[in-house]
Motif scaffolding. Structure first.
Motif, mmCIF file in Angstrom:
data_model
loop_
_atom_site.group_PDB
_atom_site.id
_atom_site.type_symbol
_atom_site.label_atom_id
_atom_site.label_comp_id
_atom_site.label_asym_id
_atom_site.label_seq_id
_atom_site.Cartn_x
_atom_site.Cartn_y
_atom_site.Cartn_z
ATOM 1 N N THR A 147 0.813 -1.217 0.000
ATOM 2 C CA THR A 147 0.000 0.000 0.000
ATOM 3 C C THR A 147 0.847 1.269 0.000
ATOM 4 O O THR A 147 0.446 2.298 -0.543
ATOM 5 N N GLY A 148 2.030 1.217 0.604
ATOM 6 C CA GLY A 148 2.891 2.392 0.655
ATOM 7 C C GLY A 148 3.299 2.892 -0.724
ATOM 8 O O GLY A 148 3.485 4.096 -0.926
ATOM 9 N N TRP A 149 3.425 1.972 -1.685
ATOM 10 C CA TRP A 149 3.809 2.361 -3.052
ATOM 11 C C TRP A 149 2.825 3.374 -3.604
ATOM 12 O O TRP A 149 3.221 4.375 -4.217
ATOM 13 N N ILE A 153 3.635 7.176 -4.824
ATOM 14 C CA ILE A 153 3.614 7.459 -6.261
ATOM 15 C C ILE A 153 2.690 8.620 -6.596
ATOM 16 O O ILE A 153 2.839 9.259 -7.640
ATOM 17 N N ARG A 154 1.753 8.915 -5.713
ATOM 18 C CA ARG A 154 0.835 10.024 -5.976
ATOM 19 C C ARG A 154 1.545 11.373 -5.982
ATOM 20 O O ARG A 154 1.074 12.325 -6.601
ATOM 21 N N GLY A 155 2.688 11.467 -5.280
ATOM 22 C CA GLY A 155 3.425 12.729 -5.231
ATOM 23 C C GLY A 155 3.861 13.206 -6.599
ATOM 24 O O GLY A 155 3.432 14.264 -7.073
ATOM 25 N N ALA A 160 -2.210 10.195 -12.260
ATOM 26 C CA ALA A 160 -2.377 8.765 -12.512
ATOM 27 C C ALA A 160 -3.476 8.175 -11.629
ATOM 28 O O ALA A 160 -3.624 8.541 -10.463
ATOM 29 N N ARG A 161 -4.248 7.261 -12.202
ATOM 30 C CA ARG A 161 -5.301 6.536 -11.497
ATOM 31 C C ARG A 161 -4.962 5.054 -11.585
ATOM 32 O O ARG A 161 -4.660 4.557 -12.670
ATOM 33 N N PHE A 162 -5.036 4.353 -10.451
ATOM 34 C CA PHE A 162 -4.551 2.976 -10.427
ATOM 35 C C PHE A 162 -5.635 1.950 -10.148
ATOM 36 O O PHE A 162 -6.477 2.132 -9.265
ATOM 37 N N VAL A 163 -5.550 0.863 -10.914
ATOM 38 C CA VAL A 163 -6.313 -0.351 -10.646
ATOM 39 C C VAL A 163 -5.308 -1.355 -10.098
ATOM 40 O O VAL A 163 -4.340 -1.710 -10.779
ATOM 41 N N ALA A 164 -5.496 -1.781 -8.861
ATOM 42 C CA ALA A 164 -4.544 -2.688 -8.206
ATOM 43 C C ALA A 164 -4.958 -4.137 -8.431
ATOM 44 O O ALA A 164 -6.115 -4.500 -8.191
ATOM 45 N N ASP A 178 -8.000 2.491 0.645
ATOM 46 C CA ASP A 178 -7.659 3.573 1.566
ATOM 47 C C ASP A 178 -6.340 4.240 1.191
ATOM 48 O O ASP A 178 -6.127 5.418 1.495
ATOM 49 N N ALA A 179 -5.458 3.493 0.525
ATOM 50 C CA ALA A 179 -4.149 4.022 0.137
ATOM 51 C C ALA A 179 -4.220 4.859 -1.135
ATOM 52 O O ALA A 179 -3.203 5.419 -1.561
ATOM 53 N N GLY A 180 -5.403 4.940 -1.727
ATOM 54 C CA GLY A 180 -5.554 5.770 -2.915
ATOM 55 C C GLY A 180 -5.804 5.024 -4.199
ATOM 56 O O GLY A 180 -5.945 5.642 -5.264
#
Length: 208
Positions: A147-149, A153-155, A160-164, A178-180
């Motif tokens: 989750t920290g990644w 990476i948002r900085g 960018a929008r992510f699908v995990a 919750d991590a974005g």
């Protein structure tokens, strides 16, 4: 509207209603149809059928057929060769998903007019994808990245929008959201009756 803008708009709309998607890897026709139905009934609108074998092609075609009846969206996953793109399009896929970032595959998708969600796992790959005009990306493998990644990476890449995807189920999807993460993908969790109520809770709490 440029192709990147159309692709971004497509994913904005596709993923606006639910924070989960389903991946049905190597499940055959009947099992794929059953789990796609489970996903749709649960409130997961988007289903991925990875395209790796002839049987997968048949499953993709049948799930796409059922999706039209249900007004749902099906994509073709594991697109690693430009030659797979027309096969996926002919089967009825609405968009493509790749495990990695291959310019040739991205170009083939654009030539066929189908949106693509390429995979990334490093800042360099995200930067390259953004340079291609791609805003929605697949982060894989998600549990390996952690989750920290996503928080870090948002900085440098706020657009960018992510699908995990990769290793996610009812026990950890909320943590990634919750991590974005915008969308979390689940697979075998859909076959676990014990996980379905928790997935339903996540959907109810975070539906757009």
């Amino acid at each position: 509207m440029t192709d990147p803008d159309r692709t971004a708009a497509f994913f904005d709309e596709t993923f606006a209603t639910a924070p989960l998607m389903a991946i049905l890897r190597g499940m055959g026709v009947e099992r794929s149809l059953a789990l796609a139905t489970t996903a749709w009934d649960l409130g997961i609108d988007s289903v991925e059928v990875p395209l790796q074998t002839d049987e997968d092609e048949g499953a993709l075609r049948e799930v796409c057929r059922l999706a039209v009846e249900r007004d749902r969206i099906v994509c073709a996953g594991t697109i690693i060769d430009p030659a797979q793109v027309p096969v996926a399009v002919a089967a009825g896929a609405r968009y493509l998903v790749s495990p990695g970032l291959d310019p040739a595959v991205v170009a083939a998708a654009r030539e066929h007019g189908i949106p693509i969600l390429p995979g990334v796992a490093t800042p360099s790959e995200v930067q390259q994808a953004v340079a291609f005009g791609l805003r929605w990306l697949k982060a894989f493998p998600a549990t390996w990245l952690g989750t920290g990644w996503f928080r870090h990476i948002r900085g440098p890449f706020p657009q960018a929008r992510f699908v995990a995807t990769g290793g996610l189920d009812a026990s950890n999807v909320a943590e990634f959201l919750d991590a974005g993460v915008r969308v979390a993908a689940v697979g075998s969790a859909l076959e676990d009756e014990a996980q379905l109520p928790r997935l339903a809770e996540v959907l109810a709490a975070r539906r757009g």
